[in-house]
Design a protein around this motif. Structure first.
Motif, PDB file in Angstrom:
ATOM      1  N   LEU A  73     111.081  20.175  39.736  1.00 43.00           N
ATOM      2  CA  LEU A  73     110.345  20.745  40.851  1.00 43.00           C
ATOM      3  C   LEU A  73     110.627  22.231  41.054  1.00 43.00           C
ATOM      4  O   LEU A  73     111.760  22.701  40.907  1.00 43.00           O
ATOM      5  CB  LEU A  73     110.706  20.027  42.156  1.00 43.00           C
ATOM      6  CG  LEU A  73     110.166  18.615  42.387  1.00 43.00           C
ATOM      7  CD1 LEU A  73     110.590  18.148  43.771  1.00 43.00           C
ATOM      8  CD2 LEU A  73     108.653  18.556  42.240  1.00 43.00           C
ATOM      9  N   ASP A  76     109.807  24.802  46.294  1.00 40.12           N
ATOM     10  CA  ASP A  76     108.983  24.291  47.393  1.00 40.12           C
ATOM     11  C   ASP A  76     108.053  23.176  46.930  1.00 40.12           C
ATOM     12  O   ASP A  76     107.042  22.885  47.563  1.00 40.12           O
ATOM     13  CB  ASP A  76     108.173  25.414  48.033  1.00 40.12           C
ATOM     14  CG  ASP A  76     107.207  26.090  47.064  1.00 40.12           C
ATOM     15  OD1 ASP A  76     107.263  25.776  45.849  1.00 40.12           O
ATOM     16  OD2 ASP A  76     106.400  26.924  47.514  1.00 40.12           O
ATOM     17  N   SER A  78     106.872  19.179  45.664  1.00 38.87           N
ATOM     18  CA  SER A  78     106.903  17.856  46.278  1.00 38.87           C
ATOM     19  C   SER A  78     106.754  16.763  45.233  1.00 38.87           C
ATOM     20  O   SER A  78     106.230  16.986  44.142  1.00 38.87           O
ATOM     21  CB  SER A  78     105.765  17.712  47.300  1.00 38.87           C
ATOM     22  OG  SER A  78     105.959  18.536  48.425  1.00 38.87           O
ATOM     23  N   CYS A 116     109.813  13.370  53.333  1.00 35.67           N
ATOM     24  CA  CYS A 116     109.005  14.170  54.259  1.00 35.67           C
ATOM     25  C   CYS A 116     108.149  13.277  55.148  1.00 35.67           C
ATOM     26  O   CYS A 116     108.054  13.497  56.359  1.00 35.67           O
ATOM     27  CB  CYS A 116     108.111  15.139  53.493  1.00 35.67           C
ATOM     28  SG  CYS A 116     109.018  16.386  52.561  1.00 35.67           S
ATOM     29  N   TRP A 150     106.236  10.642  50.241  1.00 29.00           N
ATOM     30  CA  TRP A 150     106.228  12.085  49.964  1.00 29.00           C
ATOM     31  C   TRP A 150     107.651  12.594  50.162  1.00 29.00           C
ATOM     32  O   TRP A 150     108.199  12.513  51.261  1.00 29.00           O
ATOM     33  CB  TRP A 150     105.227  12.772  50.888  1.00 29.00           C
ATOM     34  CG  TRP A 150     105.318  14.269  50.940  1.00 29.00           C
ATOM     35  CD1 TRP A 150     105.878  15.108  50.022  1.00 29.00           C
ATOM     36  CD2 TRP A 150     104.831  15.110  51.990  1.00 29.00           C
ATOM     37  NE1 TRP A 150     105.761  16.428  50.427  1.00 29.00           N
ATOM     38  CE2 TRP A 150     105.126  16.449  51.634  1.00 29.00           C
ATOM     39  CE3 TRP A 150     104.164  14.858  53.198  1.00 29.00           C
ATOM     40  CZ2 TRP A 150     104.791  17.525  52.455  1.00 29.00           C
ATOM     41  CZ3 TRP A 150     103.833  15.931  54.003  1.00 29.00           C
ATOM     42  CH2 TRP A 150     104.139  17.249  53.629  1.00 29.00           C
ATOM     43  N   SER A 152     110.721  15.754  48.908  1.00 26.90           N
ATOM     44  CA  SER A 152     110.885  17.111  48.393  1.00 26.90           C
ATOM     45  C   SER A 152     112.367  17.474  48.372  1.00 26.90           C
ATOM     46  O   SER A 152     113.208  16.748  48.908  1.00 26.90           O
ATOM     47  CB  SER A 152     110.115  18.121  49.256  1.00 26.90           C
ATOM     48  OG  SER A 152     110.801  18.341  50.475  1.00 26.90           O
ATOM     49  N   PRO A 157     108.683  22.090  52.170  1.00 27.22           N
ATOM     50  CA  PRO A 157     107.937  22.308  50.927  1.00 27.22           C
ATOM     51  C   PRO A 157     106.569  22.917  51.234  1.00 27.22           C
ATOM     52  O   PRO A 157     106.109  22.897  52.381  1.00 27.22           O
ATOM     53  CB  PRO A 157     107.781  20.897  50.363  1.00 27.22           C
ATOM     54  CG  PRO A 157     107.784  20.022  51.579  1.00 27.22           C
ATOM     55  CD  PRO A 157     108.751  20.667  52.525  1.00 27.22           C
TER      56      PRO A 157
END
Length: 324
Positions: A73, A76, A78, A116, A150, A152, A157
């Motif tokens: 990743l 920032d 996801s 998230c 979701w 991150s 993010p």
């Protein structure tokens, strides 16, 4: 390693995603992926043609992906994972395995991830299952939804819900037209201002419930708080191309509307999206249409061959890689 095929915006690799992401493909992707959007094999008790593990073996495999994904990743970026429920073998008891997978994945000490938000993808047209308990013994309800997680590496993010608005309801359209509504204090003790809902933002903020429904003119959503996704799995261009070629399409394709929503919510044109369990490459085709770069990995050659049908007009020899 050479891609199985490539387009001007993306490339699909044939092979085991764990090996490739910890090898040459992963080296090229490290720190560059803005979104990992995928639907891995579900932890089902019945073996499927696309392959799936069960029980503790499944959990150990799933959780081991957390540090691999995290390393790919961008700061920032996801991860969005769609996964279904599981049931205990030969028992009318829902398994805790998916929940344990989420907890251990999110809390993996070498990944640094956080959850998230969780969403639900609801399909009212889904066939009654588990059949033994729903249609034969009649002791359970139809299992009609999947989880969407979701995650991150950051509390913040890249995300902008203005890029993924749902259409206003008819009542909201009328409110905007007359420019008035019932303001003031509610029984919940919330105070609704006199002007807070008078600005036309082009749509309302999406709720974390997605409803997959056939779209008919004038049809009203069953659930007014749902973000409605068209269920066109049997009539889209990919399915028609499969019928034309006499191919049985991948049996567990991710809804295109779900991929589109998260692509627009979490990325911008030119960003890079990865699907390590690409199947027939729904993620890649949506990314291509929305102007994102993409990389997919699929272990079964028959599904990778199917994926070509999604890009019949886009596959071309190109010197440009999706990985910038």
């Amino acid at each position: 390693m050479k891609p199985f095929f490539k387009t001007n915006s993306g490339e699909l690799y044939l092979g085991d995603s764990e090996n490739l992401l910890q090898g040459s493909v992963g080296e090229k992707l490290k720190g560059k992926v803005n979104l990992i959007m995928t639907s891995p094999p579900f932890p089902l008790n019945q073996k499927k043609s696309y392959g799936n593990k069960t029980g503790e073996t499944y959990k150990d495999w799933f959780v081991s992906l957390a540090p691999v994904f995290a390393e790919l990743l961008a700061p920032d970026g996801s991860i969005v994972i769609e996964i279904g429920n599981a049931w205990e073998s030969e028992r009318p008891v829902q398994s805790l395995l998916p929940l344990r997978c989420l907890l251990d994945f999110a809390e993996h000490p070498d990944a640094g991830l956080r959850l998230c938000q969780e969403s639900i993808c609801y399909n009212p047209a889904r066939l009654p299952s588990p059949a033994q308990w729903v249609t034969i013994d009649r002791v359970r309800m139809t299992d009609s939804y999947t989880h969407v997680w979701w995650l991150s590496k950051s509390d913040n993010p890249k995300a902008d819900n203005r890029r993924a608005l749902r259409p206003y309801s008819a009542s909201m359209e009328r409110l905007l037209k007359r420019q008035s509504y019932n303001a003031g204090k509610r029984p919940s003790e919330h105070v609704v201002s006199a002007t807070g809902f008078l600005t036309d933002h082009g749509g309302s903020i999406a709720h974390n419930l997605f409803e997959i429904e056939p779209i008919h003119p004038g049809d009203e959503p069953r659930l007014p708080n749902a973000f409605r996704i068209a269920n066109t799995g049997s009539s889209d261009a990919f399915s028609k191309a499969c019928r034309r070629e006499g191919i049985t399409p991948h049996p567990a394709r991710m809804p295109e509307g779900l991929v589109s929503f998260y692509t627009e919510l979490l990325t911008e044109p030119g960003d890079l999206i990865l699907d390590p369990f690409a199947g027939s490459c729904t993620t890649g085709s949506v990314a291509e249409r929305l102007g994102r770069h993409w990389v997919g990995i699929e272990i079964q050659e028959s599904f990778a061959q199917q994926a070509r049908l999604r890009f019949e007009d886009a596959i071309a020899p190109t010197k440009k890689s999706a990985i910038k």
